[in-house]
Design a protein around this motif. Structure first.
Motif, PDB file in Angstrom:
ATOM      1  N   PHE A  92       4.138  72.780  -1.983  1.00  0.00           N
ATOM      2  CA  PHE A  92       4.122  71.648  -1.074  1.00  0.00           C
ATOM      3  C   PHE A  92       4.077  72.099   0.388  1.00  0.00           C
ATOM      4  N   ALA A  93       3.318  71.361   1.184  1.00  0.00           N
ATOM      5  CA  ALA A  93       3.342  71.477   2.645  1.00  0.00           C
ATOM      6  C   ALA A  93       4.127  70.288   3.178  1.00  0.00           C
ATOM      7  N   LEU A  94       5.153  70.565   3.963  1.00  0.00           N
ATOM      8  CA  LEU A  94       5.998  69.515   4.512  1.00  0.00           C
ATOM      9  C   LEU A  94       5.752  69.284   5.994  1.00  0.00           C
ATOM     10  N   THR A  95       5.053  70.231   6.651  1.00  0.00           N
ATOM     11  CA  THR A  95       4.782  70.125   8.084  1.00  0.00           C
ATOM     12  C   THR A  95       3.327  70.489   8.347  1.00  0.00           C
ATOM     13  N   PHE A 140       5.510  63.079 -12.586  1.00  0.00           N
ATOM     14  CA  PHE A 140       6.963  62.929 -12.553  1.00  0.00           C
ATOM     15  C   PHE A 140       7.584  63.437 -11.249  1.00  0.00           C
ATOM     16  N   VAL A 141       6.801  64.028 -10.368  1.00  0.00           N
ATOM     17  CA  VAL A 141       7.359  64.647  -9.172  1.00  0.00           C
ATOM     18  C   VAL A 141       7.405  63.627  -8.038  1.00  0.00           C
ATOM     19  N   SER A 142       8.465  63.692  -7.248  1.00  0.00           N
ATOM     20  CA  SER A 142       8.566  62.872  -6.048  1.00  0.00           C
ATOM     21  C   SER A 142       7.827  63.572  -4.909  1.00  0.00           C
ATOM     22  N   THR A 143       6.972  62.839  -4.218  1.00  0.00           N
ATOM     23  CA  THR A 143       6.209  63.429  -3.109  1.00  0.00           C
ATOM     24  C   THR A 143       6.742  62.961  -1.758  1.00  0.00           C
ATOM     25  N   GLU A 144       7.961  62.510  -1.731  1.00  0.00           N
ATOM     26  CA  GLU A 144       8.552  62.073  -0.465  1.00  0.00           C
ATOM     27  C   GLU A 144       8.579  63.241   0.525  1.00  0.00           C
ATOM     28  N   GLY A 145       8.050  63.042   1.717  1.00  0.00           N
ATOM     29  CA  GLY A 145       8.037  64.066   2.752  1.00  0.00           C
ATOM     30  C   GLY A 145       6.939  65.102   2.597  1.00  0.00           C
ATOM     31  N   VAL A 146       6.097  64.950   1.588  1.00  0.00           N
ATOM     32  CA  VAL A 146       5.051  65.935   1.315  1.00  0.00           C
ATOM     33  C   VAL A 146       3.751  65.501   1.995  1.00  0.00           C
ATOM     34  N   ARG A 152      13.600  66.018  -6.367  1.00  0.00           N
ATOM     35  CA  ARG A 152      12.154  66.256  -6.395  1.00  0.00           C
ATOM     36  C   ARG A 152      11.588  66.007  -7.800  1.00  0.00           C
ATOM     37  N   MET A 153      12.359  66.358  -8.834  1.00  0.00           N
ATOM     38  CA  MET A 153      11.937  66.102 -10.221  1.00  0.00           C
ATOM     39  C   MET A 153      13.024  65.263 -10.901  1.00  0.00           C
ATOM     40  N   PRO A 154      13.042  63.975 -10.636  1.00  0.00           N
ATOM     41  CA  PRO A 154      14.147  63.130 -11.128  1.00  0.00           C
ATOM     42  C   PRO A 154      14.330  63.157 -12.638  1.00  0.00           C
ATOM     43  N   ILE A 155      13.283  63.463 -13.405  1.00  0.00           N
ATOM     44  CA  ILE A 155      13.432  63.455 -14.869  1.00  0.00           C
ATOM     45  C   ILE A 155      14.317  64.592 -15.357  1.00  0.00           C
ATOM     46  N   PHE A 156      14.558  65.611 -14.505  1.00  0.00           N
ATOM     47  CA  PHE A 156      15.400  66.729 -14.938  1.00  0.00           C
ATOM     48  C   PHE A 156      16.890  66.381 -14.908  1.00  0.00           C
TER      49      PHE A 156
END
Length: 804
Positions: A92-95, A130-136, A308-312
């Motif tokens: 992921f790139a966050l910036t 299944f991954v959260s991309t918040e902030g990505v 980031r992986m809520p299913i875990f």
């Protein structure tokens, strides 16, 4: 077990076995590997088995790419199960700076040959629903990445090595290593003695103990690393396609599918990582050892990973693995000879041993057997560290590297751990004047000067110090500048046979008395091993200078170049002499205020050297300039540096003298088309490839590499010097060069020429594409920019300024 072998490898983890296999594959079957326990019983067996391609170092990317490519076919090749999962990876790139780094890495991928795409958030969600991309902002998708069973990989290469004639002895600890009078080694083991021409320390977490057997030490720290395996995750049941590995800077973690469960590996923040053991010397009987888990120190990163992986998270934690992994101070493996020893090599210090084991073995085997490798090994050579890399240095740098595993490394960024190892007497004075330092081989060296208190905002693009570097360059080009370069490696080579030895090592003709020559040391295969400046002080006395980072490497070249019976003494005087560079059109005016020596061209011409008194102090004065101006390198005793610097600044005040740093040096050396050792000049290429033919004098008699260079004659590659279409970023090195849509070459170094106002660089292409007028482009941060190939330097091509 009394035995002998051409090469003995100590250590049976992925690094040692990877080297064993590739030595055998290169045709050397007289190789013996000795392992104190079972193969893989150190760090290898408990590793998570990650095999990514995406790394920011061009040559390390070649190591990773080879490993991943081999592992994909290792099972059908050997019949040994390796558990290869080719699921790909997304980082992921966050910036925006992360995204610029991805654009840079995409260029490396084009050159190295692995698949990489920058994908948007929607594409990430398609790859992993299944991954959260918040902030990505985006992801770097490397399709051919994967993971495998570390023990399977290691045993598969061991089987292949045995099939090629190599031998492995397990459950046999090496307890001592002794140098024999004839240059061989004798290893004392629990089962007897073994004689070897060459020994390789591939002992992983135990590499420091093995190094101490031969009277040396290594810059390695063993750090505990956790990964966690969840319980069954219902959402993964019945899926036909495995999720790609996710690498997330926010969580400082990798997350992946492990069959029907989840796996999370955490690199906790700086100051929290635990060394094993605290003194760095693990007990010999700790095979397959794991440590108690410490979930408290993994917070808050573990919480971020679960988000980031809520299913875990609902699946809970089924198993925790906490094992030791060795780290070098800069995160790169130690591959190459040990300084000061003959035929004793390292293959250790890798914090990503699974991903690097095969590639490290391949390219190190080439170097050991053939004298050169097909990739640039400078950045992996263990001699990049000296005695300054003590326990505090190792601890500080190793922990810093571990904590920054998923941080984006920015151009020019200076990190705080373990600084001020080696300083000149001017350090505090220059610091008070705004000097911002960069570290090379432990030396703090001026990078740029903050004359108004600003701090650099690191970036892949022109940043907020661009104009200050420009001002430094203009000051040198139009007036005069001074620079502390005391970190230069310096050697006094003296004795009756000093000239004969140096003449045999150097491709260029040696200078006469009081003259200077730039020359190169070549391998037997004609590849470039070193670049040095040789000053003849007397018939039997020479002063040899080389790059700061090459201090131990070039000391080995000199020490190993002496033949039995030759009367030659080599003294490393690096710490005893400082260096002040005084350069610019008013340099003579400044120096004339401080010395009675004649400085005009008839008495002190370009490439001349004399010992003169300056401000009452004896100084070795060399009329050379790496920035292409009238100037001198002044080499006083280190204790005279402060006084000499003060005198130069006082005398230069009326001429507008200015301090400058290495950012400015890079700009000005590019304007002069000066090559850089370790970038343009490497073990990958010959002097002919690098267009340095004029520095070879075949008529002077025999020298190392002469016959190989004569046999080549035709250029296998061609170094080009170029100007780049205007933009807000410059070449860093490793960017792809294109002819149309075909990747045909690679850049080596570059930057902005502030005085000529052009973006400049070097690169290697096929000879057929090297002529001025050839239509080429370079991809810089995702943009194709037109290249203008230059025949001559853009600044002062006739060297009139140097000779002024």
């Amino acid at each position: 077990m009394d035995d002998q072998a051409r090469i003995v490898i100590v250590g049976g983890g992925i690094m040692g076995v990877g080297l064993l296999y590739h030595l055998a594959a290169e045709g050397c079957d007289d190789v013996l590997l000795i392992e104190k326990g079972e193969l893989t019983s150190g760090s290898t067996w408990h590793a998570a088995g990650q095999c990514p391609n995406l790394v920011g170092n061009y040559n390390l990317a070649k190591i990773h790419e080879y490993s991943v490519s081999l592992y994909r076919k290792l099972e059908p090749l050997t019949g040994q199960a390796v558990g290869w999962h080719g699921c790909g990876s997304v980082r992921f790139a966050l910036t925006e700076r992360d995204l610029d780094w991805f654009r840079y890495l995409r260029g490396i991928a084009a050159n190295v040959g692995y698949h990489m795409e920058i994908v948007d958030v929607e594409q990430i969600s398609r790859l992993n629903p299944f991954v959260s991309t918040e902030g990505v902002l985006a992801g770097a998708w490397t399709r051919d990445d994967g993971h495998a069973d570390p023990s399977g990989l290691c045993n598969a290469m061991a089987r292949a090595a045995r099939d090629l004639g190599a031998r492995i002895v397990r459950h046999n600890r090496v307890t001592g290593i002794d140098a024999l009078p004839g240059g061989e080694w004798e290893l004392v083991t629990e089962q007897g003695r073994v004689r070897a021409e060459t020994v390789v320390n591939a002992a992983g977490c135990y590499a420091r103990q093995v190094a101490r057997m031969v009277g040396t030490d290594l810059p390695i720290i063993n750090i505990q690393h956790h990964y966690l395996v969840s319980g069954p995750v219902p959402e993964l049941a019945g899926r036909s396609e495995e999720l790609p590995v996710t690498r997330d800077p926010y969580a400082s973690a990798y997350l992946r599918q492990e069959q029907q469960s989840g796996l999370i590996g955490i690199y906790e923040g700086e100051g929290l990582a635990e060394a094993w053991p605290p003194d760095g010397l693990p007990p010999w009987d700790s095979d397959s050892e794991l440590f108690s888990d410490d979930l408290e120190r993994l917070m808050p990163w573990l919480g971020r990973a679960m988000a980031r992986m809520p299913i875990f998270e609902p699946a809970g934690i089924r198993r925790i693995v906490n094992g030791a992994i060795s780290h070098s101070p800069d995160g790169l493996p130690l591959l190459g000879p040990v300084a000061g020893l003959r035929n004793f090599w390292l293959c250790c210090g890798s914090s990503f041993g699974i991903a690097q084991g095969a590639g490290s073995g391949k390219y190190l085997a080439q170097w050991m057997l053939h004298g050169d490798s097909e990739i640039n090994m400078t950045g992996f050579d263990p001699r990049r560290f000296g005695v300054f890399a003590d326990a505090d240095y190792m601890g500080g740098r190793g922990r810093q590297d571990y904590a920054r595993t998923y941080a984006t490394a920015l151009p020019g960024e200076e990190l705080p751990a373990a600084r001020r190892c080696r300083t000149s007497p001017l350090y505090d004075k220059l610091k008070a004047q705004g000097c911002v330092y960069t570290e090379t081989f432990g030396w703090e060296r001026p990078q740029w000067f903050s004359v108004d208190g600003r701090e650099e905002e690191y970036s892949f693009r022109h940043n907020n110090v661009f104009e200050l570097v420009r001002d430094e360059c203009v000051a040198v080009r139009e007036r005069v500048g001074v620079l502390d370069l005391s970190g230069f490696a310096k050697y006094d080579v003296t004795g009756r046979d000093a000239r004969a030895m140096l003449d045999r090592l150097c491709a260029n003709r040696l200078p006469r008395r009081n003259r200077i020559a730039l020359t190169h040391l070549l391998s037997e295969g004609g590849r470039i091993a070193a670049e040095v400046t040789v000053t003849c002080l007397d018939d039997d006395a020479f002063y040899v200078l080389s790059a700061a980072g090459a201090e131990l490497r070039d000391l080995d070249h000199l020490e190993h170049g002496r033949r039995p019976g030759e009367q030659v003494r080599v003294d490393n005087v690096t710490d005893g002499r400082g260096v002040l560079v005084l350069t610019g059109p008013r340099a003579r005016d400044v120096l004339a205020r401080l010395t009675d020596a004649s400085l005009d061209n008839s008495a002190f011409r370009w490439l001349a050297a004399r010992e003169i008194d300056i401000a009452g102090m004896p100084v070795r004065a060399l009329r050379v300039s790496y920035v292409g101006e009238l100037g001198w390198e002044l080499h006083p005793a280190m204790e005279h540096m402060e006084t000499l610097y003060g005198a130069l600044k006082e005398a230069g005040a009326e001429f507008g003298i200015r301090d400058f740093g290495l950012y400015a040096v890079n700009s000005m050396r590019l304007e002069k088309a000066y090559r850089s050792w370790g970038a343009e000049l490497t073990n990958e290429v010959t002097m002919i490839d690098a267009a340095m033919d004029r520095f070879i004098k075949f008529d002077k008699g025999d020298f190392t590499g002469r016959e190989a260079t004569l046999r080549q004659r035709d250029r296998a590659l061609q170094l080009i010097y170029f100007s780049l279409e205007a933009g807000d970023a410059d070449v860093l090195g490793g960017e792809p060069i294109f002819a149309g849509d075909q990747c045909v070459g690679v850049t080596t170094t570059g930057g902005y020429g502030h005085f000529v106002r052009q973006s400049l660089g070097f690169g290697y292409v096929p000879p057929s594409l090297s002529e001025p007028g050839t239509a080429l482009t370079v991809e810089v941060l995702g943009q194709r920019r037109r290249v203008t190939i230059l025949k001559d330097p853009v600044y002062d091509p006739a060297n009139l300024r140097l000779r002024a």
